[in-house]
Design an enzyme around this catalytic site. Structure first.
Site, PDB file in Angstrom:
ATOM      1  N   CYS A 384       0.824  -1.196   0.000  1.00  0.00           N
ATOM      2  CA  CYS A 384       0.000   0.000   0.000  1.00  0.00           C
ATOM      3  C   CYS A 384       0.868   1.260   0.000  1.00  0.00           C
ATOM      4  CB  CYS A 384      -1.007  -0.047   1.145  1.00  0.00           C
ATOM      5  SG  CYS A 384      -2.470   0.937   0.788  1.00  0.00           S
ATOM      6  N   HIS A 510      -3.641  -5.084   0.351  1.00  0.00           N
ATOM      7  CA  HIS A 510      -3.064  -5.655   1.579  1.00  0.00           C
ATOM      8  C   HIS A 510      -3.141  -7.174   1.538  1.00  0.00           C
ATOM      9  CE1 HIS A 510      -2.909  -1.861   3.989  1.00  0.00           C
ATOM     10  NE2 HIS A 510      -3.796  -1.510   3.074  1.00  0.00           N
ATOM     11  N   GLU A 512      -1.689  -9.165   3.354  1.00  0.00           N
ATOM     12  CA  GLU A 512      -1.592  -9.724   4.715  1.00  0.00           C
ATOM     13  C   GLU A 512      -2.943 -10.081   5.322  1.00  0.00           C
ATOM     14  OE1 GLU A 512      -1.021  -6.602   3.842  1.00  0.00           O
ATOM     15  OE2 GLU A 512      -1.536  -5.154   5.406  1.00  0.00           O
TER      16      GLU A 512
END
Ligand code: GLN
Length: 540
Positions: A384, A510, A512
């Protein structure tokens, strides 16, 4: 009669005992016995969601597929269970009041005085039942944030008390998580705070069915009996939760202690199999027996607080395990990196991640670190803001646009390679207004990411207001730095790759948020593998 069973998890004595991990571990054990389980979290604070909270206040803000900005515990739920959560899985006091007040404005209460009981509690109860009523779950676990006795948790505790009556005792169970402190001077574990917190629950009309005791030392049989006696539960309902090496050990510890059995017995549920934790155990075994070791630098401005980048850290654990590699994460504060010390700070690293973030604090340090990773062939993953900074770094240092910047950092900048998204220009409110949740991304045929993902279209979660400014497409990108992923509907740049670097990837999304124990995220897995290759090459 309700078919869905409801488990409520409350906390006593102190905060930060890990209710989320206990809830996720119990859910894992139940899921491993073929029950359809979900977990929801009710937070007592007045923010409508944690999206407007600084990470120092509440750790990372987690984002769901449907674009809800939520408590980080939902990340644990997804990582443990490998199922998606949604807006319905996280409710705050702010959200509850917001909808009650909106109903009041619409005149839905027909002239009645609107009060905490019954209006706020009715709203809470409806939300507590919502997922259960979908018919998708056999068991719904509800974690109540905060600590029993807090003023702000009272409406939730009262709602649980009422729900136990509404749904029936056989369909509900309360698990109370407490701390058994160890007094070093007396060499003793103390049960008194637990007795008091169970009593506080009772004053609100709730009898805890199971006590889970967080402890740094083994509880003796005698102590367990004492807790059972004083806290009005059966001996089997006293569960020890001792400190462990990794949170991923907790489901196994809870299995050993019989938490799932105690819950199922109390809910009169029959399990048709012993928990199947084969995959979980394979993961744990890989995680605990690495054959290699690497160091990954994580550059961010909230690195002092572990919880700020929770999902990134967990994703690295998943990726490390599958690569049979122990990943040591070295936190680098972006404000402390400059041209003079960057070499020293990065020289022992095998890979570099530049974290997401907002605002201009520390961004020059991020850019300096990225320049070093780019020119020294250190595997790099920019997430990001990390991707946006990689674009700025390349624009300044290679494309020779010395004033390249993001309008987030410098609103009047003359080379705004990163700019506010068109759709954001009319946005006034800060809460819940970013580009959020899952969006598709189309991958370039001949790209590293296409090989990594093994598919042409992917979907990833987002949380941003700024984007690459496509007016600079021809200026910034060349044979080396390339756009390899775009949103098919808007043309928004989602992924960049540096073709002359062994592993240099920046993503606007993202990754993650989507890594789980059962499905480690391919980008993190590939990044860890590249870092391992880099480490082995350096040793040669
Ligand atoms: N601040 C940047 C934006 O809003 C990046 C956001 C992030 O890293 N999550 O676009």
């Amino acid at each position: 009669m309700s078919k869905t069973k409801y488990i409520f998890v409350t906390g006593g004595v102190t905060s930060s005992l890990g209710k989320g991990i206990i809830a996720a571990s119990l859910a894992k054990l139940l899921q491993a016995q073929n029950f359809r389980v979900t977990i929801q979290k009710f937070d007592p604070y007045i923010n409508v969601d944690p999206g407007t909270l600084n990470p120092y206040e509440h750790g990372e803000c987690y984002v769901t597929e449907d674009g809800a900005e939520t408590d980080l515990d939902l990340g644990h739920y997804e990582r443990f269970l490998n199922i998606a959560t949604s807006q319905a899985n996280n409710v705050t006091t702010g959200r509850v009041y917001q909808s009650v007040i909106e109903k009041e404005r619409r005149g839905e209460f027909l002239g009645k005085t609107v009060q905490v009981i019954p209006h706020i509690t009715n709203e809470i109860k409806a939300r507590m039942r919502l997922l259960g009523e979908s018919g998708d779950y056999d068991i719904v676990i509800t974690e109540i944030g905060g600590t029993v006795g807090d003023i702000e948790s009272l409406p939730y505790i009262e709602s649980v008390r009422q729900l136990i009556w509404d749904l029936g005792k056989e369909n509900t169970i309360v698990i109370h998580l407490t701390l058994i402190p160890y007094l070093a001077a007396a060499a003793e574990l103390k049960t008194k705070p637990t007795q008091h917190s169970v009593k506080t629950l009772m004053e609100s009309g709730i009898v805890a069915d199971i006590i889970v005791c967080r402890t740094e030392h083994e509880l003796t049989e005698e102590l367990r009996e004492k807790i059972a006696l004083f806290c009005n539960v059966k001996r089997e309902a006293v569960i020890q939760s001792i400190d462990v090496e990794t949170i991923y050990d907790v489901p196994l510890k809870m299995l050993e202690e019989g938490l799932d059995k105690a819950v199922l017995n109390r809910l009169q549920l029959k399990s048709d199999q012993a928990p199947d934790l084969t995959q979980w155990n394979i993961f744990l075994n890989q995680f605990k027996n690495p054959t290699n070791q690497i160091k990954i630098g994580l550059v961010g401005k909230y690195v002092e607080l572990q919880d700020s980048y929770k999902s990134i850290l967990e994703s690295l654990i998943h990726a490390g395990a599958i690569n049979e590699t122990q990943i040591e994460v070295v936190s680098l504060h972006s404000e402390h990196i400059d041209e003079k010390n960057v070499e020293a700070q990065l020289q022992s690293l095998d890979g570099l991640i530049v974290a997401p973030g907002f605002g201009d604090r520390g961004i020059e340090g991020k850019i300096t670190a990225i320049a070093h990773a780019r020119t020294h062939d250190i595997p790099f993953l920019g997430i990001c803001l990390g991707m946006q900074m990689a674009v700025i770094e390349y624009s300044r240092n290679v494309v020779q646009l010395p004033d390249a910047n993001s309008t987030e950092m410098e609103p009047d900048c003359s080379s705004p390679v990163i700019d506010l998204m068109e759709s954001q220009k009319s946005v006034v409110n800060k809460g819940g207004t970013m580009r959020l949740g899952a969006w598709d991304c189309q991958l370039e045929e001949h790209s590293l990411v296409k090989t990594i993902y093994g598919s042409k279209t992917i979907s990833e979660r987002h949380r941003h207001r700024y984007e690459f400014n496509n007016d600079f497409m021809a200026t910034v990108f060349d044979d080396t730095l390339q756009v390899v992923g775009v949103n098919p509907d808007t043309g928004l740049v989602e992924i960049i790759e540096n073709k002359k670097h062994p592993w240099f990837v920046g993503v606007q999304f993202h990754p993650e948020y989507k890594s789980t124990v059962a499905n480690p995220h391919p980008l993190f897995v590939a990044f860890a593998k590249a870092a391992l290759t880099h480490a082995l090459d350096r040793k040669r």
